[in-house]
Design a protein around this motif. Structure first.
Motif, PDB file in Angstrom:
ATOM      1  N   ASP A   1       0.859  -1.182   0.000  1.00  0.00           N
ATOM      2  CA  ASP A   1       0.000   0.000   0.000  1.00  0.00           C
ATOM      3  C   ASP A   1       0.897   1.234   0.000  1.00  0.00           C
ATOM      4  O   ASP A   1       1.924   1.263   0.680  1.00  0.00           O
ATOM      5  CB  ASP A   1      -0.894   0.002   1.240  1.00  0.00           C
ATOM      6  N   VAL A   2       0.496   2.252  -0.755  1.00  0.00           N
ATOM      7  CA  VAL A   2       1.345   3.439  -0.899  1.00  0.00           C
ATOM      8  C   VAL A   2       1.662   4.104   0.444  1.00  0.00           C
ATOM      9  O   VAL A   2       2.797   4.508   0.688  1.00  0.00           O
ATOM     10  CB  VAL A   2       0.738   4.429  -1.921  1.00  0.00           C
TER      11      VAL A   2
ATOM     12  N   LYS B   1       5.437   4.142   2.290  1.00  0.00           N
ATOM     13  CA  LYS B   1       6.073   5.429   2.594  1.00  0.00           C
ATOM     14  C   LYS B   1       6.181   5.698   4.097  1.00  0.00           C
ATOM     15  O   LYS B   1       6.678   6.731   4.504  1.00  0.00           O
ATOM     16  CB  LYS B   1       5.317   6.574   1.900  1.00  0.00           C
TER      17      LYS B   1
ATOM     18  N   THR C   1      -6.365   5.001   1.448  1.00  0.00           N
ATOM     19  CA  THR C   1      -5.677   4.423   0.285  1.00  0.00           C
ATOM     20  C   THR C   1      -6.028   2.958   0.071  1.00  0.00           C
ATOM     21  O   THR C   1      -5.642   2.379  -0.938  1.00  0.00           O
ATOM     22  CB  THR C   1      -4.150   4.537   0.437  1.00  0.00           C
TER      23      THR C   1
ATOM     24  N   GLY D   1      -3.548  10.146  -1.110  1.00  0.00           N
ATOM     25  CA  GLY D   1      -2.658   9.362  -1.965  1.00  0.00           C
ATOM     26  C   GLY D   1      -3.411   8.270  -2.713  1.00  0.00           C
ATOM     27  O   GLY D   1      -4.535   7.905  -2.339  1.00  0.00           O
TER      28      GLY D   1
ATOM     29  N   ASN E   1      -2.640   4.467  -4.921  1.00  0.00           N
ATOM     30  CA  ASN E   1      -1.673   3.439  -5.280  1.00  0.00           C
ATOM     31  C   ASN E   1      -1.331   3.500  -6.763  1.00  0.00           C
ATOM     32  O   ASN E   1      -2.153   3.873  -7.597  1.00  0.00           O
ATOM     33  CB  ASN E   1      -2.235   2.058  -4.947  1.00  0.00           C
ATOM     34  N   LYS E   2      -0.099   3.084  -7.044  1.00  0.00           N
ATOM     35  CA  LYS E   2       0.414   3.056  -8.414  1.00  0.00           C
ATOM     36  C   LYS E   2      -0.549   2.291  -9.335  1.00  0.00           C
ATOM     37  O   LYS E   2      -0.957   1.175  -9.013  1.00  0.00           O
ATOM     38  CB  LYS E   2       1.785   2.359  -8.378  1.00  0.00           C
TER      39      LYS E   2
END
Ligand SMILES: CCCCCCCCCC(=O)SCCNC(=O)CCNC(=O)[C@H](O)C(C)(C)COP(=O)(O)OP(=O)(O)OC[C@H]1O[C@@H](n2cnc3c(N)ncnc32)[C@H](O)[C@@H]1OP(=O)(O)O
Ligand SMILES: Nc1ncnc2c1ncn2[C@@H]1O[C@H](COP(=O)(O)OP(=O)(O)OP(=O)(O)O)[C@@H](O)[C@H]1O
Ligand SMILES: O=C(O)CCC(=O)C(=O)O
Ligand SMILES: [Fe+2]
Ligand SMILES: [Mg+2]
Length: 258
Positions: free
Chosen positions: A23-24, A28, A89, A148, A150-151
């Motif tokens: 998970d973003v 991070k 997210t 945010g 996720n990619k």
């Protein structure tokens, strides 16, 4: 399959080609180890235990109704939706899976998605817009979310928020089969547990690749190519279509085109 997932997360199993996504917000933040860090495994086609899911006769029986006899497993995923960190997210924006696929026709593609435990609104079940599979492929992009995204979690840009929704609450082992144009997503996980599901996108091997240049899919095509060059060191001669041809695996019949 839950055990195999744990083996992968604790590096007791090493699977060629596998993509492990965190998970973003977890990626991070502070260091988290093992399965609690992993949101999603993708491309587990080289893992015999997980790939067994894609070959189960009780699933292929239904898949074949849509694909016909030549069946490819094009995309495999094990989703381990984490408890939301507070940034929302853990949501998956509303999207059509066809956005990711440079092959057609859409009617010869089908997704099977199996709950590995009870899924309900609180842990972020699938949410679908019934009838949306009769529409066309929509423009997708990153949603404008403050906490945010996720990619590659693109969402449909302008879908009608007034469209009726259905929440797919499912028991462990329940499976849904859905069309690649069906608009769907999943909500935030508001529980303490990790919500697990396993899925495979099947296509008839008689499908053909399309060039996405100049279409709404150009953005995701470029993102996938970028990732492939960073991850596998391949150059620009490896196309978006190639990344799919490399991952796809035959499960039944003959590999005729894809
Ligand atoms: C090809 C997709 C086909 C899907 C078809 C069916 C429909 C499926 C719909 C979807 O599921 S779309 C979502 C699909 N998502 C992906 O395929 C993304 C796959 N994920 C990855 O490739 C990697 O996890 C990623 C490149 C995002 C991170 O790579 P690493 O495992 O090397 O992460 P690392 O911990 O080294 O962190 C590298 C950077 O990435 C960042 N990062 C990690 N996880 C992230 C994340 N989840 N989102 C955004 N950024 C992320 C991380 O913070 C860090 O940023 P900084 O460089 O700024 O420090
Ligand atoms: N490729 C596909 N993958 C998954 N489900 C599909 C696919 N194609 C059709 N379906 C589903 O199978 C069922 C039967 O399909 P069909 O094409 O007959 O659509 P329908 O919804 O019954 O519409 P119609 O009223 O036009 O027959 C529908 O529930 C549809 O959502
Ligand atoms: O399990 C989920 O949350 C849905 C995931 C999904 O739709 C996808 O990855 O394409
Ligand atoms: Fe999806
Ligand atoms: Mg019908």
């Amino acid at each position: 399959m839950v055990d195999e997932f744990e083996h992968i997360c604790t590096r007791k199993a090493n699977v060629p080609g596998l993509v492990v996504m965190k998970d973003v917000t977890i990626a991070k933040s502070e260091f988290v180890e093992g399965e609690k860090a992993v949101t999603k495994l993708q491309d587990f086609q080289e893992d015999p235990e997980l790939f067994r899911y894609c070959t189960l006769p009780q699933i292929l029986k239904y898949v074949e109704c849509f694909t016909g006899p030549n069946i490819m497993a094009m995309h495999t995923m094990l989703i381990n939706k984490p408890p939301d960190t507070g940034k929302k997210t853990s949501r998956h924006p509303m999207h059509q899976d066809l956005h990711y696929f440079p092959f057609r026709p859409a009617d010869r593609i089908v997704c099977s998605w199996t709950a590995m435990e009870k899924v309900h609104r609180e842990n972020g079940c699938l949410v679908v817009l019934p009838g949306s599979h009769r529409g066309t492929l929509q423009e997708h992009d990153y949603p404008e979310w403050e906490g945010g995204v996720n990619k590659m979690y693109h969402g449909v840009r302008n879908y009608d928020p007034g469209h009726p929704r259905v929440h797919l609450e499912m028991e462990k082992g329940d499976t849904v089969f859905f069309h690649p144009l069906l608009i769907h997503g999943s909500g935030m996980n508001q529980t303490e547990g990790f919500r697990k599901a396993i899925s495979c996108h099947y296509a008839s091997s008689d499908c053909y690749y399309i060039d996405v240049k100049g279409t709404t899919q150009e953005n995701i095509g470029n993102e996938v190519k970028e990732l492939a060059s960073r991850k596998y060191g391949v150059d620009d001669t490896v196309s978006f279509q190639d990344t799919w041809a490399l991952r796809g695996r035959l499960v039944k019949g003959d590999r005729t085109s894809l």
